[in-house]
Write an enzyme that holds these catalytic residues in place. Sequence first.
Site, PDB file in Angstrom:
ATOM      1  N   HIS A 215      10.288  14.607  -9.051  1.00 46.39           N
ATOM      2  CA  HIS A 215       9.286  14.492  -9.656  1.00 46.39           C
ATOM      3  C   HIS A 215       9.929  15.396 -10.998  1.00 46.39           C
ATOM      4  O   HIS A 215       9.863  14.234 -11.436  1.00 46.39           O
ATOM      5  CB  HIS A 215       8.305  15.375  -8.955  1.00 46.39           C
ATOM      6  CG  HIS A 215       6.809  13.976  -8.733  1.00 46.39           C
ATOM      7  ND1 HIS A 215       7.147  14.353  -6.896  1.00 46.39           N
ATOM      8  CD2 HIS A 215       6.389  13.273  -9.220  1.00 46.39           C
ATOM      9  CE1 HIS A 215       6.443  13.073  -6.573  1.00 46.39           C
ATOM     10  NE2 HIS A 215       6.009  12.506  -7.743  1.00 46.39           N
ATOM     11  N   ARG A 322      -0.553   8.229 -12.755  1.00 45.08           N
ATOM     12  CA  ARG A 322      -0.130   9.581 -11.741  1.00 45.08           C
ATOM     13  C   ARG A 322      -1.401  10.623 -12.098  1.00 45.08           C
ATOM     14  O   ARG A 322      -0.828  11.892 -13.461  1.00 45.08           O
ATOM     15  CB  ARG A 322       0.974  10.352 -12.290  1.00 45.08           C
ATOM     16  CG  ARG A 322       1.564   9.069 -11.776  1.00 45.08           C
ATOM     17  CD  ARG A 322       3.785  10.024 -11.077  1.00 45.08           C
ATOM     18  NE  ARG A 322       4.004   9.583 -10.427  1.00 45.08           N
ATOM     19  CZ  ARG A 322       5.189   8.490 -11.337  1.00 45.08           C
ATOM     20  NH1 ARG A 322       5.304   8.269 -12.826  1.00 45.08           N
ATOM     21  NH2 ARG A 322       6.476   7.784 -10.791  1.00 45.08           N
ATOM     22  N   ARG A 363      -4.249   6.458  -9.712  1.00 43.14           N
ATOM     23  CA  ARG A 363      -3.822   6.767  -8.739  1.00 43.14           C
ATOM     24  C   ARG A 363      -4.832   8.455  -8.096  1.00 43.14           C
ATOM     25  O   ARG A 363      -4.368   8.881  -9.266  1.00 43.14           O
ATOM     26  CB  ARG A 363      -2.478   7.134  -7.802  1.00 43.14           C
ATOM     27  CG  ARG A 363      -2.739   8.138  -6.786  1.00 43.14           C
ATOM     28  CD  ARG A 363      -1.005   8.420  -6.657  1.00 43.14           C
ATOM     29  NE  ARG A 363       0.061   8.993  -7.347  1.00 43.14           N
ATOM     30  CZ  ARG A 363       1.556   9.316  -7.428  1.00 43.14           C
ATOM     31  NH1 ARG A 363       2.223   9.110  -7.158  1.00 43.14           N
ATOM     32  NH2 ARG A 363       1.395  10.000  -8.091  1.00 43.14           N
ATOM     33  N   GLU A 461       3.095   5.337   2.088  1.00 42.18           N
ATOM     34  CA  GLU A 461       3.874   6.945   2.081  1.00 42.18           C
ATOM     35  C   GLU A 461       4.436   7.093   2.573  1.00 42.18           C
ATOM     36  O   GLU A 461       5.280   8.211   3.013  1.00 42.18           O
ATOM     37  CB  GLU A 461       3.348   7.316   0.606  1.00 42.18           C
ATOM     38  CG  GLU A 461       2.577   7.501   0.793  1.00 42.18           C
ATOM     39  CD  GLU A 461       2.120   8.594  -0.707  1.00 42.18           C
ATOM     40  OE1 GLU A 461       3.196   8.571  -1.742  1.00 42.18           O
ATOM     41  OE2 GLU A 461       0.710   8.415  -0.815  1.00 42.18           O
ATOM     42  N   ASN A 484       9.369   6.762  -2.841  1.00 38.99           N
ATOM     43  CA  ASN A 484       9.747   8.061  -2.783  1.00 38.99           C
ATOM     44  C   ASN A 484       9.615   8.899  -1.610  1.00 38.99           C
ATOM     45  O   ASN A 484      10.532   9.240  -1.230  1.00 38.99           O
ATOM     46  CB  ASN A 484       9.919   8.444  -3.796  1.00 38.99           C
ATOM     47  CG  ASN A 484      10.167   7.796  -5.320  1.00 38.99           C
ATOM     48  OD1 ASN A 484      10.814   6.820  -5.297  1.00 38.99           O
ATOM     49  ND2 ASN A 484       8.760   8.037  -6.809  1.00 38.99           N
ATOM     50  N   ASP A 485       8.379   9.200  -1.526  1.00 35.95           N
ATOM     51  CA  ASP A 485       7.684   9.482  -0.657  1.00 35.95           C
ATOM     52  C   ASP A 485       8.063   8.869   0.977  1.00 35.95           C
ATOM     53  O   ASP A 485       8.543   9.691   2.047  1.00 35.95           O
ATOM     54  CB  ASP A 485       6.063  10.509   0.097  1.00 35.95           C
ATOM     55  CG  ASP A 485       6.336  11.305  -1.287  1.00 35.95           C
ATOM     56  OD1 ASP A 485       6.860  11.806  -1.069  1.00 35.95           O
ATOM     57  OD2 ASP A 485       4.601  11.375  -1.832  1.00 35.95           O
ATOM     58  N   ARG A 495      13.109  15.421  -0.795  1.00 38.49           N
ATOM     59  CA  ARG A 495      14.188  15.254  -2.063  1.00 38.49           C
ATOM     60  C   ARG A 495      13.946  15.856  -3.669  1.00 38.49           C
ATOM     61  O   ARG A 495      14.596  15.217  -3.942  1.00 38.49           O
ATOM     62  CB  ARG A 495      12.827  13.781  -2.125  1.00 38.49           C
ATOM     63  CG  ARG A 495      11.566  14.091  -2.642  1.00 38.49           C
ATOM     64  CD  ARG A 495      10.959  12.598  -3.091  1.00 38.49           C
ATOM     65  NE  ARG A 495       9.841  12.507  -2.750  1.00 38.49           N
ATOM     66  CZ  ARG A 495       8.862  12.417  -4.533  1.00 38.49           C
ATOM     67  NH1 ARG A 495       9.778  12.158  -5.698  1.00 38.49           N
ATOM     68  NH2 ARG A 495       7.989  12.595  -4.096  1.00 38.49           N
ATOM     69  N   CYS A 532       5.532   1.555  -6.228  1.00 39.97           N
ATOM     70  CA  CYS A 532       5.495   1.566  -7.678  1.00 39.97           C
ATOM     71  C   CYS A 532       6.753   2.945  -7.595  1.00 39.97           C
ATOM     72  O   CYS A 532       6.487   3.558  -8.035  1.00 39.97           O
ATOM     73  CB  CYS A 532       4.256   2.297  -7.302  1.00 39.97           C
ATOM     74  SG  CYS A 532       3.757   3.495  -5.924  1.00 39.97           S
TER      75      CYS A 532
END
Length: 594
Positions: A215, A322, A363, A461, A484-485, A495, A532
């Site tokens: 992140h 976010r 979210r 995810e 990403n996840d 990650r 996303c």
Amino acid sequence: MTLSIHGLPVARGVAIGRAVMVVSSRIDVAHYFIQPPQVEAEIDRVRVARDAVTAELHRLQASVAQFGPNDTPQELAALLDVHLMLLQDEALGDGVKHWITERLYNAEWALTTQLELIARQFDEMEDEYLRERKSDLEQVVERMLHQMKGSAAVLAPPPPRRHKREDDDDTPLAADAFDAPLVLIAHDLSPADMLQFKKSVFAGFVTDAGGRNSHTAIVARSMDIPAVVGARSASQVVRQDDWVIIDGDAGVVIVDPSPIILAEYGFKQRQGDLERSRLSRLRHKPAVTLDGERIELLANIELPEDTRGAVKAGAVGVGLFRSEFLFMGRDASDLANLPNEEEQYQAYRRATEGMQGMPVTIRTIDVGADKPLEGRRDDLHLNPALGLRAIRWSLAEPSMFLTQLRAILRAAAHGEIQLLIPMLAHGSEIRQTLSLLDYARAELDNRGVAYGPLKLGAMIEIPAAALTVRTFLRYFDFLSIGTNDLIQYTLAIDRADESVAHLYDPAHPAVLRLVAETIAECRRQGKPVSVCGEMAGDVAFTRLLLGLGLRSFSMHPSQILAVKQEVLRADTTKLEPWAREVIEAEDPAQRMAV
């Protein structure tokens, strides 16, 4: 001497500037710029801390003197003398004043910066006894930092730049440090740190730690500045005020570049500016493929103020707000310290109004793993990425979750808001979430407070969610694929860990098939689906995702125009058979390159 440090490229472009070091400390140290009128007050804070530590050491000396010579080790008395001497050392005091006066660093930052410079001088001493005095200096500074701890640490506006003096050398490397851009060098930066520096003056940044899709890296891309992470020894090699080039395309950091290298990268930097200028002409052009498919290009944002950049980039809505960044910098050990309903409501309302009637997808709070909240002991979990994070934490703290749900429902009265739930995997979690949402509506009804309708969506995810997508579609109005996840959990890769970053592969066949099957099932059932994650803003995947049937992409505003250019050049009728070949290939990345 010119040095090259290799890391992981996370944000494209070239930055050239003077290094600003964020030095690690055993206690939390605030790093922020002050305003010129605050200089004397900051210097006074250092003096007060030094005097307090001096008095503390004198008290220790007095208590030592009460014991007989046989009761107290001589080394202890000698150590106190050394610490008192170091406290009065002109190199420490004058250096700290320099950083406060000349660079407008806050007192703590100035103190740790000067500590780093003096510590390196100790390291270079041949005498072993003198080298070991570095630890004494560190202890003295730690005592001073403890004295100053508790003062407010709000990032102030950027310090004013001083103009180049007439007697300055005209060579690029001799330019006044205040005329040059600043680049940030640190061992690591938390998302909360990044959010602070997002409001500041840095032209680029480098960290020793971090992965391409941590992140920290994601927020770096949101700042739209060149960045390199996982550079390992950068904070040890680079020194304060060194000239540094950050090549965000190649993942290379060049320290003390020669004039020839500087000129070469200056040209590359100008070429990048020209490319961005050319792309800006596409801002108002509709995102429609050659075969007439209209593509929705949405923005990912962290704060309500980010909507300005989203509108400017031509986004047709926010695909991911976010909300956890509203909670950053708050002590979560007591939930009362977190943003209350009114504060959240005002933030969501500002975001909704900032998008000028376009939809905003919020979210619910997604914290944990590499997005910890202060006061939350994520280190108690053996693997925080698999622990009590995202919706799991929200369901474990229903009062906190209900506060957020009420705030979002109230903001929905001012525009089109969609609610997105992260990290769902179980039917029981879905039902719990829906039940709490109904309860939040009932609470508002009982209070007579107005609220608006919400479309409800889930993030895909976790592989379990992708494999049971039909269940999700029975409950939700839309889905959003968080690549990403999804990549992290599918490939069992942390990650944020640079040591396994080379195994983090968005083009892995398993990842692509999960993405493809999710998109296909949504299309069969007539439900909207978007991506996303970082894959949405990566032009290397735009054609593939279009070929798989994706028609909604959500990314940072800085990536929208480059993706739009790919969309305008694409023909989905030709991409569909090619995309099927790619996801069936043993090496999809190689097939994509053809």
